[in-house]
Design an enzyme around this catalytic site. Structure first.
Site, PDB file in Angstrom:
ATOM      1  N   ARG A  23      -4.661   2.874 -16.383  1.00  0.00           N
ATOM      2  CA  ARG A  23      -5.025   4.046 -15.579  1.00  0.00           C
ATOM      3  C   ARG A  23      -6.396   4.493 -16.071  1.00  0.00           C
ATOM      4  O   ARG A  23      -6.542   4.892 -17.238  1.00  0.00           O
ATOM      5  CB  ARG A  23      -3.990   5.159 -15.750  1.00  0.00           C
ATOM      6  CG  ARG A  23      -4.462   6.496 -15.244  1.00  0.00           C
ATOM      7  CD  ARG A  23      -3.376   7.526 -15.121  1.00  0.00           C
ATOM      8  NE  ARG A  23      -2.514   7.209 -13.997  1.00  0.00           N
ATOM      9  CZ  ARG A  23      -1.639   8.073 -13.457  1.00  0.00           C
ATOM     10  NH1 ARG A  23      -1.529   9.296 -13.948  1.00  0.00           N
ATOM     11  NH2 ARG A  23      -0.897   7.723 -12.438  1.00  0.00           N
ATOM     12  N   CYS A  59       2.747  12.571  -3.738  1.00  0.00           N
ATOM     13  CA  CYS A  59       2.844  11.614  -4.851  1.00  0.00           C
ATOM     14  C   CYS A  59       3.215  12.298  -6.163  1.00  0.00           C
ATOM     15  O   CYS A  59       3.700  11.637  -7.071  1.00  0.00           O
ATOM     16  CB  CYS A  59       1.532  10.848  -4.993  1.00  0.00           C
ATOM     17  SG  CYS A  59       0.114  11.919  -5.292  1.00  0.00           S
ATOM     18  N   GLN A  87       1.667   3.551  -6.454  1.00  0.00           N
ATOM     19  CA  GLN A  87       2.223   4.739  -5.803  1.00  0.00           C
ATOM     20  C   GLN A  87       2.570   4.431  -4.348  1.00  0.00           C
ATOM     21  O   GLN A  87       3.674   4.728  -3.882  1.00  0.00           O
ATOM     22  CB  GLN A  87       1.191   5.879  -5.850  1.00  0.00           C
ATOM     23  CG  GLN A  87       1.634   7.132  -5.132  1.00  0.00           C
ATOM     24  CD  GLN A  87       2.799   7.815  -5.815  1.00  0.00           C
ATOM     25  OE1 GLN A  87       2.722   8.087  -7.003  1.00  0.00           O
ATOM     26  NE2 GLN A  87       3.879   8.077  -5.101  1.00  0.00           N
ATOM     27  N   HIS A 120      -4.570   3.910  -5.849  1.00  0.00           N
ATOM     28  CA  HIS A 120      -3.281   4.060  -6.574  1.00  0.00           C
ATOM     29  C   HIS A 120      -2.235   3.186  -5.864  1.00  0.00           C
ATOM     30  O   HIS A 120      -1.295   3.681  -5.235  1.00  0.00           O
ATOM     31  CB  HIS A 120      -2.881   5.532  -6.556  1.00  0.00           C
ATOM     32  CG  HIS A 120      -1.856   5.911  -7.580  1.00  0.00           C
ATOM     33  ND1 HIS A 120      -1.331   5.022  -8.503  1.00  0.00           N
ATOM     34  CD2 HIS A 120      -1.251   7.114  -7.834  1.00  0.00           C
ATOM     35  CE1 HIS A 120      -0.464   5.656  -9.271  1.00  0.00           C
ATOM     36  NE2 HIS A 120      -0.389   6.916  -8.889  1.00  0.00           N
ATOM     37  N   ASP A 169      -1.545  15.394  -1.338  1.00  0.00           N
ATOM     38  CA  ASP A 169      -1.792  15.176  -2.773  1.00  0.00           C
ATOM     39  C   ASP A 169      -2.595  16.379  -3.260  1.00  0.00           C
ATOM     40  O   ASP A 169      -3.074  17.198  -2.449  1.00  0.00           O
ATOM     41  CB  ASP A 169      -2.567  13.856  -2.955  1.00  0.00           C
ATOM     42  CG  ASP A 169      -2.832  13.504  -4.423  1.00  0.00           C
ATOM     43  OD1 ASP A 169      -2.174  14.082  -5.314  1.00  0.00           O
ATOM     44  OD2 ASP A 169      -3.709  12.648  -4.677  1.00  0.00           O
ATOM     45  N   ARG A 188       9.078   4.916  -7.887  1.00  0.00           N
ATOM     46  CA  ARG A 188       8.038   4.323  -8.742  1.00  0.00           C
ATOM     47  C   ARG A 188       8.687   3.340  -9.714  1.00  0.00           C
ATOM     48  O   ARG A 188       8.166   2.259  -9.972  1.00  0.00           O
ATOM     49  CB  ARG A 188       7.298   5.421  -9.529  1.00  0.00           C
ATOM     50  CG  ARG A 188       6.466   6.368  -8.686  1.00  0.00           C
ATOM     51  CD  ARG A 188       5.291   5.665  -8.032  1.00  0.00           C
ATOM     52  NE  ARG A 188       4.440   4.992  -8.996  1.00  0.00           N
ATOM     53  CZ  ARG A 188       3.519   5.601  -9.765  1.00  0.00           C
ATOM     54  NH1 ARG A 188       3.309   6.892  -9.644  1.00  0.00           N
ATOM     55  NH2 ARG A 188       2.761   4.908 -10.603  1.00  0.00           N
TER      56      ARG A 188
HETATM   57  N1  NVA Z   1      -5.229  12.054  -6.719  1.00  0.00           N
HETATM   58  C1  NVA Z   1      -4.497  12.351  -7.926  1.00  0.00           C
HETATM   59  C2  NVA Z   1      -3.270  11.528  -8.005  1.00  0.00           C
HETATM   60  C3  NVA Z   1      -2.367  11.846  -9.159  1.00  0.00           C
HETATM   61  C4  NVA Z   1      -1.168  10.959  -9.222  1.00  0.00           C
HETATM   62  C5  NVA Z   1      -5.389  12.109  -9.133  1.00  0.00           C
HETATM   63  O1  NVA Z   1      -6.111  11.110  -9.143  1.00  0.00           O
HETATM   64  O2  NVA Z   1      -5.378  12.926 -10.052  1.00  0.00           O
HETATM   65  N1   CP Z   2       2.157  10.082  -9.038  1.00  0.00           N
HETATM   66  C1   CP Z   2       1.745   9.753 -10.269  1.00  0.00           C
HETATM   67  O1   CP Z   2       1.065   8.749 -10.485  1.00  0.00           O
HETATM   68  O2   CP Z   2       2.136  10.616 -11.241  1.00  0.00           O
HETATM   69  P1   CP Z   2       1.621  10.649 -12.749  1.00  0.00           P
HETATM   70  O3   CP Z   2       0.176  11.067 -12.691  1.00  0.00           O
HETATM   71  O4   CP Z   2       2.471  11.663 -13.435  1.00  0.00           O
HETATM   72  O5   CP Z   2       1.760   9.288 -13.330  1.00  0.00           O
END
Ligand code: NVA
Ligand code: CP
Length: 318
Positions: free
Chosen positions: A114, A273, A144, A141, A233, A301
């Site tokens: 990530r 999400c 997801q 993502h 989101d 997930r």
């Molecule tokens: N768009 C959000 C998704 C979190 C799962 C982010 O990147 O923070």
């Molecule tokens: N939806 C998702 O990826 O959640 P986290 O950021 O908690 O992993």
């Protein structure tokens, strides 16, 4: 060396983005996920196809769902996962990304990451001889949205003849959703404020898939008018915290609330999400009402990633 997305029939199987992956490969992953979920539900266990295998998990950003679901997935498959922060390995500072990828490949059987920069994941995949998974980048993502497809199929019984309306920021999740809708033939609608739309080049790339039905608007009511799924989101993604005050003002009309839901067909479900900022992009009422499937979505997930890991390092393709 296979550097990007590939079918599980040969070479290592990186999972970086939806677009560019054969639909048959994605269908296979969904089928494996359904099978492993059913097996776990009925027997309380899965076959230990990853026994003795280890997943390296690199996180430049926080996580609840992704970290825990990947780690639990490895446990259920009989393997183990190691959580690594960039501060520990100094990714790109203490050691170059290619060198870290080569070293991890010598210890572990798969890598997930990530990151902020999408290119970090691409580089990991390029220089690792183990499969690499995108666990969220600033671009996308994909794990997801594959779990989301599993959830949508569970709810509606199929992915055919559905319209998904995304309301909010044209961000990483929106981009992957658009790509998934293009590949699986869902109509995709997006309502985003001016300046926060999906990039035209990404829309153009998704539109290269024949039959992709895409419409963009600034009007959330128009976007959800024929929606089977209303999706949102956060308005402030990880890394955008300094823009928070400005975004809160700009996105206010894009909240998922009872009024917006009433503009959609009576059967429309709500998805997010997560993490959700209740009272900001979505109200308590919308999160908790009987057509919200956000927690089923979160649980999936685990099941999708279990399938992905099983195919990457355990199961042989059918
Ligand atoms: N768009 C959000 C998704 C979190 C799962 C982010 O990147 O923070
Ligand atoms: N939806 C998702 O990826 O959640 P986290 O950021 O908690 O992993």
């Amino acid at each position: 060396m296979n550097q990007t997305n590939s079918a599980p029939s040969g070479g290592k199987f990186d999972f970086i983005d939806i677009l560019g992956m054969p639909r048959a490969t994605l269908e296979h992953l969904l089928a494996v996920a359904q099978r492993l979920k059913a097996q776990y539900r009925s027997t309380g266990r899965n076959d230990p196809v990853a026994a003795g295998k280890t997943l390296a998990m690199i996180f430049e950003k926080p996580s609840l769902r992704t970290r825990v679901s990947f780690e639990v997935a490895m446990t259920h498959l009989g393997g183990a996962a190691i959580y690594i922060t960039p501060g520990e390995i100094g990714l790109g500072t203490r050691e170059s990304v290619p060198d870290a990828a080569r070293v991890l490949s010598g210890f572990c059987d798969a890598i997930m990451a990530r990151t902020f920069a999408h290119d970090t994941i691409v580089q990991l995949a390029r220089f690792s001889n183990r499969p690499v998974t995108n666990a969220l980048s600033d671009r996308s993502h994909p794990c997801q949205v594959m779990a989301d497809l599993l959830t949508i199929r569970e709810h509606f019984g199929s992915l055919s003849d559905l319209t998904l309306a995304y309301v909010g920021d044209g961000n990483n999740v929106a981009r992957s959703l658009m790509e998934a809708c293009a590949v699986f033939g869902l109509k995709f609608r997006i309502a985003a404020p001016v300046g926060y739309e999906l990039h035209a080049s990404d829309v153009q790339a998704a539109s290269s898939i024949p039959g992709f039905d895409f419409q963009a608007t600034t009007d959330p009511m128009a976007a959800v008018a024929a929606a089977d799924i209303i999706y949102t989101d956060t308005w402030v993604s990880m890394g955008q915290e300094t823009e928070k005050a400005q975004r809160m003002k700009i996105f206010t009309p894009y909240q998922i609330n009872a009024k917006l839901i009433s503009a959609a067909p009576a059967h429309a479900v709500v998805m997010h999400c997560l993490p959700a900022y209740r009272g900001v992009e979505i109200t308590d009422e919308a999160m908790d009402f009987d057509r919200s499937i956000v927690f089923q979505q979160a649980e999936n997930r685990l099941h999708f990633q279990k399938a992905l890991l099983a195919v990457q390092i355990g199961l042989r393709p059918d």
